[in-house]
Write a protein that holds these residues in place. Structure first.
Motif, PDB file in Angstrom:
ATOM      1  N   VAL A 178       0.845  -1.209   0.000  1.00 22.22           N
ATOM      2  CA  VAL A 178       0.000   0.000   0.000  1.00 22.22           C
ATOM      3  C   VAL A 178       0.872   1.247   0.000  1.00 22.22           C
ATOM      4  O   VAL A 178       0.648   2.183  -0.779  1.00 22.22           O
ATOM      5  CB  VAL A 178      -0.938   0.006   1.226  1.00 22.22           C
ATOM      6  CG1 VAL A 178      -1.629   1.350   1.355  1.00 22.22           C
ATOM      7  CG2 VAL A 178      -1.981  -1.071   1.084  1.00 22.22           C
ATOM      8  N   ILE A 179       1.888   1.260   0.858  1.00 17.83           N
ATOM      9  CA  ILE A 179       2.787   2.421   0.913  1.00 17.83           C
ATOM     10  C   ILE A 179       3.443   2.628  -0.443  1.00 17.83           C
ATOM     11  O   ILE A 179       3.501   3.739  -0.974  1.00 17.83           O
ATOM     12  CB  ILE A 179       3.845   2.229   2.026  1.00 17.83           C
ATOM     13  CG1 ILE A 179       3.161   2.279   3.393  1.00 17.83           C
ATOM     14  CG2 ILE A 179       4.938   3.286   1.945  1.00 17.83           C
ATOM     15  CD1 ILE A 179       4.003   1.763   4.543  1.00 17.83           C
ATOM     16  N   PHE A 180       3.879   1.522  -1.042  1.00 15.10           N
ATOM     17  CA  PHE A 180       4.527   1.577  -2.357  1.00 15.10           C
ATOM     18  C   PHE A 180       3.567   2.145  -3.416  1.00 15.10           C
ATOM     19  O   PHE A 180       3.910   3.056  -4.174  1.00 15.10           O
ATOM     20  CB  PHE A 180       4.969   0.160  -2.731  1.00 15.10           C
ATOM     21  CG  PHE A 180       5.489   0.029  -4.124  1.00 15.10           C
ATOM     22  CD1 PHE A 180       6.728   0.555  -4.467  1.00 15.10           C
ATOM     23  CD2 PHE A 180       4.760  -0.640  -5.099  1.00 15.10           C
ATOM     24  CE1 PHE A 180       7.214   0.422  -5.745  1.00 15.10           C
ATOM     25  CE2 PHE A 180       5.236  -0.778  -6.381  1.00 15.10           C
ATOM     26  CZ  PHE A 180       6.472  -0.243  -6.707  1.00 15.10           C
ATOM     27  N   LEU A 181       2.330   1.641  -3.407  1.00 17.05           N
ATOM     28  CA  LEU A 181       1.355   2.088  -4.419  1.00 17.05           C
ATOM     29  C   LEU A 181       0.994   3.557  -4.243  1.00 17.05           C
ATOM     30  O   LEU A 181       0.939   4.311  -5.207  1.00 17.05           O
ATOM     31  CB  LEU A 181       0.093   1.226  -4.355  1.00 17.05           C
ATOM     32  CG  LEU A 181       0.210  -0.143  -4.991  1.00 17.05           C
ATOM     33  CD1 LEU A 181      -1.059  -0.960  -4.739  1.00 17.05           C
ATOM     34  CD2 LEU A 181       0.436  -0.017  -6.486  1.00 17.05           C
ATOM     35  N   LEU A 182       0.747   3.956  -2.978  1.00 10.91           N
ATOM     36  CA  LEU A 182       0.370   5.347  -2.741  1.00 10.91           C
ATOM     37  C   LEU A 182       1.511   6.295  -3.098  1.00 10.91           C
ATOM     38  O   LEU A 182       1.296   7.338  -3.705  1.00 10.91           O
ATOM     39  CB  LEU A 182      -0.048   5.541  -1.275  1.00 10.91           C
ATOM     40  CG  LEU A 182      -1.382   4.884  -0.902  1.00 10.91           C
ATOM     41  CD1 LEU A 182      -1.649   5.025   0.594  1.00 10.91           C
ATOM     42  CD2 LEU A 182      -2.533   5.490  -1.704  1.00 10.91           C
ATOM     43  N   PRO A 197       9.795   1.761 -15.113  1.00  8.54           N
ATOM     44  CA  PRO A 197       8.941   0.694 -15.666  1.00  8.54           C
ATOM     45  C   PRO A 197       7.810   0.388 -14.691  1.00  8.54           C
ATOM     46  O   PRO A 197       7.715  -0.708 -14.132  1.00  8.54           O
ATOM     47  CB  PRO A 197       9.908  -0.485 -15.820  1.00  8.54           C
ATOM     48  CG  PRO A 197      10.966  -0.241 -14.802  1.00  8.54           C
ATOM     49  CD  PRO A 197      11.068   1.241 -14.613  1.00  8.54           C
ATOM     50  N   LEU A 198       6.984   1.384 -14.433  1.00 10.84           N
ATOM     51  CA  LEU A 198       5.917   1.269 -13.439  1.00 10.84           C
ATOM     52  C   LEU A 198       4.700   2.089 -13.883  1.00 10.84           C
ATOM     53  O   LEU A 198       4.804   3.296 -14.116  1.00 10.84           O
ATOM     54  CB  LEU A 198       6.424   1.786 -12.079  1.00 10.84           C
ATOM     55  CG  LEU A 198       5.368   1.987 -10.990  1.00 10.84           C
ATOM     56  CD1 LEU A 198       4.717   0.658 -10.617  1.00 10.84           C
ATOM     57  CD2 LEU A 198       5.996   2.622  -9.755  1.00 10.84           C
ATOM     58  N   TYR A 199       3.573   1.421 -14.012  1.00  7.68           N
ATOM     59  CA  TYR A 199       2.300   2.064 -14.333  1.00  7.68           C
ATOM     60  C   TYR A 199       1.359   1.811 -13.173  1.00  7.68           C
ATOM     61  O   TYR A 199       1.327   0.704 -12.621  1.00  7.68           O
ATOM     62  CB  TYR A 199       1.704   1.499 -15.621  1.00  7.68           C
ATOM     63  CG  TYR A 199       2.549   1.804 -16.828  1.00  7.68           C
ATOM     64  CD1 TYR A 199       2.327   2.931 -17.594  1.00  7.68           C
ATOM     65  CD2 TYR A 199       3.604   0.960 -17.178  1.00  7.68           C
ATOM     66  CE1 TYR A 199       3.116   3.232 -18.685  1.00  7.68           C
ATOM     67  CE2 TYR A 199       4.405   1.241 -18.268  1.00  7.68           C
ATOM     68  CZ  TYR A 199       4.160   2.379 -19.018  1.00  7.68           C
ATOM     69  OH  TYR A 199       4.960   2.667 -20.091  1.00  7.68           O
ATOM     70  N   LEU A 213      -3.853  -0.897  -8.898  1.00  9.30           N
ATOM     71  CA  LEU A 213      -2.994  -1.729  -9.752  1.00  9.30           C
ATOM     72  C   LEU A 213      -1.620  -1.083  -9.884  1.00  9.30           C
ATOM     73  O   LEU A 213      -1.504   0.143  -9.942  1.00  9.30           O
ATOM     74  CB  LEU A 213      -3.562  -1.816 -11.177  1.00  9.30           C
ATOM     75  CG  LEU A 213      -4.984  -2.297 -11.407  1.00  9.30           C
ATOM     76  CD1 LEU A 213      -5.355  -2.081 -12.878  1.00  9.30           C
ATOM     77  CD2 LEU A 213      -5.084  -3.771 -11.082  1.00  9.30           C
ATOM     78  N   ALA A 214      -0.602  -1.925  -9.973  1.00  7.27           N
ATOM     79  CA  ALA A 214       0.745  -1.454 -10.330  1.00  7.27           C
ATOM     80  C   ALA A 214       1.383  -2.538 -11.194  1.00  7.27           C
ATOM     81  O   ALA A 214       1.305  -3.725 -10.855  1.00  7.27           O
ATOM     82  CB  ALA A 214       1.580  -1.219  -9.081  1.00  7.27           C
ATOM     83  N   TYR A 215       1.939  -2.132 -12.316  1.00  9.10           N
ATOM     84  CA  TYR A 215       2.544  -3.134 -13.203  1.00  9.10           C
ATOM     85  C   TYR A 215       3.614  -2.485 -14.063  1.00  9.10           C
ATOM     86  O   TYR A 215       3.722  -1.248 -14.154  1.00  9.10           O
ATOM     87  CB  TYR A 215       1.485  -3.807 -14.078  1.00  9.10           C
ATOM     88  CG  TYR A 215       0.747  -2.881 -15.023  1.00  9.10           C
ATOM     89  CD1 TYR A 215       1.248  -2.602 -16.295  1.00  9.10           C
ATOM     90  CD2 TYR A 215      -0.446  -2.284 -14.654  1.00  9.10           C
ATOM     91  CE1 TYR A 215       0.570  -1.757 -17.160  1.00  9.10           C
ATOM     92  CE2 TYR A 215      -1.131  -1.445 -15.506  1.00  9.10           C
ATOM     93  CZ  TYR A 215      -0.622  -1.178 -16.761  1.00  9.10           C
ATOM     94  OH  TYR A 215      -1.281  -0.342 -17.618  1.00  9.10           O
ATOM     95  N   GLY A 216       4.393  -3.319 -14.691  1.00  9.42           N
ATOM     96  CA  GLY A 216       5.434  -2.814 -15.578  1.00  9.42           C
ATOM     97  C   GLY A 216       6.253  -3.958 -16.128  1.00  9.42           C
ATOM     98  O   GLY A 216       6.007  -5.125 -15.802  1.00  9.42           O
ATOM     99  N   SER A 261       8.149  -9.082 -16.352  1.00 12.85           N
ATOM    100  CA  SER A 261       7.061  -8.133 -16.106  1.00 12.85           C
ATOM    101  C   SER A 261       6.386  -8.525 -14.797  1.00 12.85           C
ATOM    102  O   SER A 261       6.562  -9.651 -14.318  1.00 12.85           O
ATOM    103  CB  SER A 261       6.062  -8.109 -17.264  1.00 12.85           C
ATOM    104  OG  SER A 261       5.537  -9.384 -17.481  1.00 12.85           O
ATOM    105  N   TYR A 262       5.634  -7.596 -14.221  1.00 12.50           N
ATOM    106  CA  TYR A 262       5.025  -7.874 -12.926  1.00 12.50           C
ATOM    107  C   TYR A 262       3.652  -7.209 -12.828  1.00 12.50           C
ATOM    108  O   TYR A 262       3.345  -6.288 -13.590  1.00 12.50           O
ATOM    109  CB  TYR A 262       5.937  -7.367 -11.783  1.00 12.50           C
ATOM    110  CG  TYR A 262       6.096  -5.870 -11.794  1.00 12.50           C
ATOM    111  CD1 TYR A 262       7.069  -5.267 -12.563  1.00 12.50           C
ATOM    112  CD2 TYR A 262       5.236  -5.037 -11.068  1.00 12.50           C
ATOM    113  CE1 TYR A 262       7.203  -3.882 -12.609  1.00 12.50           C
ATOM    114  CE2 TYR A 262       5.357  -3.666 -11.095  1.00 12.50           C
ATOM    115  CZ  TYR A 262       6.347  -3.098 -11.862  1.00 12.50           C
ATOM    116  OH  TYR A 262       6.459  -1.734 -11.918  1.00 12.50           O
ATOM    117  N   MET A 263       2.870  -7.686 -11.891  1.00 10.54           N
ATOM    118  CA  MET A 263       1.535  -7.119 -11.642  1.00 10.54           C
ATOM    119  C   MET A 263       1.231  -7.218 -10.158  1.00 10.54           C
ATOM    120  O   MET A 263       1.452  -8.270  -9.547  1.00 10.54           O
ATOM    121  CB  MET A 263       0.484  -7.897 -12.445  1.00 10.54           C
ATOM    122  CG  MET A 263      -0.960  -7.691 -12.014  1.00 10.54           C
ATOM    123  SD  MET A 263      -1.578  -6.012 -12.190  1.00 10.54           S
ATOM    124  CE  MET A 263      -1.812  -5.894 -13.945  1.00 10.54           C
TER     125      MET A 263
END
Lengths: 136, 335
Positions: free
Chosen positions: B7-11, B38-40, B66-69, B75-77
């Motif tokens: 959550v901290i990473f996404l925010l 490389p992060l959406y 969502l976070a991906y790249g 690649s990751y999700m």
């Protein structure tokens, strides 16, 4: 009757002259591609050919060459592609990057190995390789 | 701890990404890149209303990030979700409210692409079974409700390995396998509590037609706390043109001795009146031997999308079990 035949033939010739030819182009290191492979690359179902990383290039969204490519090669309308890329966002895939002109696609392909784009056939120069052709 | 860190990473990345919004010309439903990393990041939410047996229910159902790249062949999700975040229901004794503020891990995986044909995934992912379960969120599906077959026959999520082989020629052939031999990454967020799942799928696509077969086995806890192996089979088809889509999935599930769900399936037609409006008709039937419930239903739906990532949907369900008749309405957005 002769006049009618002549009229029909003239019409066909005019239509033929108006038809535009297009090409999917790469650098010289590519082999010829199937339509299935081209679709898979531009729809980002895969980003590789063999072990090579591929960078598909689009023209801007309302460009006539792009619209022809989407209709004749991808067989998808503008609105269907919009919904396709919205779904791909949820799946973690991004659409191809867009270039401003056919010339910039040519320059990008020459500089970046693995780049693939499309343009009018008459704009293809000798440094590019045609891997697929289509007509309007 | 893992969820808090995510959550901290996404925010943090969302805030970071906002600084670059103008440069990236953000559009709804496309997410946004965090600088040139490389992060959406993106997400979605869904609110819905149900009227069943003359009682109403209002819900903030999904709120997800969502976070991906991708980087070279990786690649990751990551997808984190509040599920049934707030529910207000009418009951015999008055209105009741429920809140579930636990954050669930819906998907968390890393992919490695060997080449154009082979791919390997590690982590928690949507079980790659049928077509509906691949895009299961409200805003991307055609109706607010999900067909019964999509949550009765197989586990919706798998935590483990996923491998696929795809060949791209005139037609597209995909063979994939799923293996779970460990606990679920978030066992509270799955339709079955499982610690084993083995499955195989074959998909063939050509032009407008997609066909798919899935077989599998999973180990789950039964209501009496014993575990049981359940086996399933699902056959799916999808035919899609610019104007309409026909989709069908039918499956069965059994234990070693008996059918647990003898059959569950649906046939759905979507007709697009234009880019924004679509009408939907779905026929469904199932026979759940375990809970001894058999039902047939007809579902009429209407979806309005002012833009594709925003869906306003209404549907009415007519059941052979009349007390199940219901009206559903929802608003969902992908951002």
């Amino acid at each position: 009757m002769k006049l009618l035949i002549l009229l029909c033939m003239s019409t066909l010739v005019i239509l033929q002259l108006q038809a535009k030819d297009y090409a999917v182009v790469t650098n010289k290191n590519f082999n010829t591609l199937s339509v299935g492979q081209i679709k898979a690359l531009f729809l980002k179902k895969t980003s590789f050919l063999g072990n090579k990383s591929i960078v598909p290039l689009n023209l801007s969204s309302r460009n006539a060459v792009r619209l022809s490519f989407e209709k004749k090669v991808l067989h998808m309308s503008f609105s269907r592609l919009k919904s396709y890329w919205t779904k791909q966002h949820y799946l973690g895939h991004r659409p191809p990057i867009s270039m401003k002109s056919q010339e910039s696609i040519g320059v990008f392909i020459k500089k970046v190995d693995g780049a693939i784009g499309y343009m009018e056939l008459k704009k293809v120069d000798s440094s590019l390789k045609i891997v697929y052709k289509w007509s309007d | 701890m893992l969820k808090k860190l995510l959550v901290i990473f996404l925010l943090t990345t969302t805030l970071f990404a906002q600084e670059y919004e103008e440069e990236n010309r953000y559009a709804l439903g496309e997410g946004i890149q965090a600088g040139s990393l490389p992060l959406y990041v993106g997400g979605y939410f869904s609110i819905d209303y149900r009227n069943k047996d003359s009682r109403s229910r209002y819900r903030i159902d999904d709120l997800a990030f969502l976070a991906y790249g991708n980087y070279e062949k990786f690649s990751y999700m990551a997808e984190l979700e509040f599920k049934e975040f707030y529910t207000l229901s009418e009951t015999d004794t008055g209105d009741t409210t429920e809140q579930d503020t636990s954050l669930h891990i819906e998907r968390l995986y890393i992919d490695y692409n060997f080449n154009e044909n082979y791919m390997l995934r590690v982590g928690k992912y949507n079980s790659q079974i049928g077509f509906w379960n691949l895009l299961p969120i409200n805003v991307l599906r055609d109706t607010t409700s999900n067909p019964v077959s999509t949550y009765k026959i197989f586990p919706k999520f798998t935590t483990g390995l996923y491998g696929s082989y795809t060949s791209y020629n005139d037609g597209e052939l995909k063979v994939d396998t799923m293996i779970q031999h460990n606990d679920d990454l978030d066992e509270n967020y799955n339709n079955y509590v499982i610690d084993e799942h083995y499955a195989l799928g074959v998909t063939y696509s050509k032009e407008e037609l997609d066909l798919k077969l899935n077989i599998g086995m999973f180990d789950t806890y039964m209501p009496d706390n014993t575990t049981q192996n359940l086996y399933y089979f699902l056959a799916s088809m999808k035919y899609e043109t610019e104007e309409y889509q026909i989709m069908s999935e039918i499956g069965t599930q059994k234990s070693k001795e008996n059918f647990t769900t003898e059959y569950a399936g649906y046939l759905q037609g979507v007709y697009r009146l234009n880019y924004k409006n679509a009408v939907i008709l779905r026929l469904e039937s199932y026979n759940d031997k375990f809970s001894r419930i058999q039902d047939e239903m007809v579902i009429f739906g209407y979806t309005y999308r002012p833009i594709y990532p925003v869906a306003i949907k209404a549907e009415y369900q007519l059941h052979s079990l009349e007390k199940e008749n219901q009206f559903l309405f929802s608003l969902s957005v992908l951002f």
